[in-house]
Scaffold this active site. Structure first.
Site, short mmCIF file in Angstrom:
data_model
loop_
_atom_site.label_atom_id
_atom_site.label_comp_id
_atom_site.label_asym_id
_atom_site.label_seq_id
_atom_site.Cartn_x
_atom_site.Cartn_y
_atom_site.Cartn_z
N GLU A 110 0.83 -1.20 0.00
CA GLU A 110 0.00 0.00 0.00
C GLU A 110 0.87 1.26 0.00
O GLU A 110 0.53 2.26 -0.64
CB GLU A 110 -0.93 -0.02 1.20
CG GLU A 110 -2.00 -1.10 1.11
CD GLU A 110 -2.88 -1.19 2.33
OE1 GLU A 110 -4.06 -1.56 2.20
OE2 GLU A 110 -2.39 -0.88 3.45
N GLU A 130 -3.33 -9.88 4.08
CA GLU A 130 -4.20 -9.53 5.20
C GLU A 130 -5.34 -10.54 5.39
O GLU A 130 -5.77 -10.79 6.51
CB GLU A 130 -4.78 -8.12 5.01
CG GLU A 130 -3.83 -6.99 5.34
CD GLU A 130 -2.93 -6.59 4.18
OE1 GLU A 130 -2.32 -5.53 4.24
OE2 GLU A 130 -2.84 -7.37 3.19
#
Length: 259
Positions: A110, A130
């Site tokens: 990210e 995740e």
């Protein structure tokens, strides 16, 4: 020990994440990164930033789960720029290059997605794992389907599988793959090229792109025409705008002053 190392040369700022063993980001580190990138944004002498990781194994694996286990709240204070100092930093109208030197996953990916260009060492690997720890890659869920084909983005988000730099380049996620021992030199070469360019034009490009992300084409064009975007208005009223035209007419290289 300061987890962020900086190197400044001319108009270029290199920011290195240096938190052994894996360059994971906790709340304190994120706040420091936010302050560093806000300083870059606000310094008129700085033109381009490079974000990279220390060593040759990890760029960044994202959120420091050990710190979280010790009490760092996932919804805690990440600082002025949000997680990693970049992805929510307002008004960042200068180019940022991510030089991915190794494992780049979760919030580290990210962070790389928050840059304007991504260079990767040939051994770099990527993932959004995740899903395996029962949480959501929130920023990636927003950004990734807009950057690469929807079904590929969803596959990566829903499975958490790893992919290499070559696959990432194939999907248009990565600009260049270079040998690991030339990554820093190539990042600086690209940064110097950008630093020699017109900073007011860069600012206008970044603001237009941000505005257009969630707007209809004509709405953004209307704001440009009406000079309602601050950086575009500054460009159209600048000495650099005239300098570009004069340099073209005089068949010489322009001299950009950023004003």
């Amino acid at each position: 020990m300061n987890p962020i190392k900086t190197r400044r040369d001319g108009g270029i700022l290199e920011v290195t994440l240096d938190r052994p063993k894996a360059n994971a980001i906790d709340l304190v580190t994120s706040r420091i990164m936010g302050d560093v990138f806000a300083g870059f944004r606000d310094d008129p002498d700085l033109r381009v930033a490079i974000i990279t990781g220390a060593g040759d194994k990890f760029f960044c694996p994202g959120w420091d789960l050990k710190a979280a286990a010790d009490g760092d709240a996932v919804d805690g204070d990440y600082g002025v720029g949000g997680f990693g100092g970049l992805q929510e930093l307002p008004g960042l109208n200068k180019p940022v290059i991510a030089a991915v030197n190794g494992i780049c996953c979760g919030g580290g990916l990210e962070l790389a997605l928050s840059a304007d260009m991504i260079l990767a060492a040939d051994h770099a690997t990527f993932a959004l794992p995740e899903i395996r720890s029962g949480t959501v890659a929130d920023a990636a869920s927003v950004k990734l389907p807009k950057r690469i084909p929807y079904h590929i983005a969803m596959e990566l988000l829903l499975t958490g599988r790893w992919f290499d730099a070559q696959e990432g380049k194939g999907w248009g996620l990565i600009n260049e793959i270079v040998p690991a021992d030339t990554l820093t030199d190539r990042a600086w070469e690209l940064a110097r090229l950008l630093a020699s360019g017109p900073p007011l034009v860069y600012a206008a490009i970044k603001e237009v792109v941000r505005d257009a992300e969630d707007s209809k084409f004509q709405d953004t064009m209307n704001r440009i025409t009406r000079r309602q975007l601050r950086s575009v208005d500054a460009l159209y009223s600048s000495e650099d705008q005239l300098e570009g035209a004069r340099a073209f007419a005089e068949k010489r290289d322009p001299v950009w002053k950023g004003k």
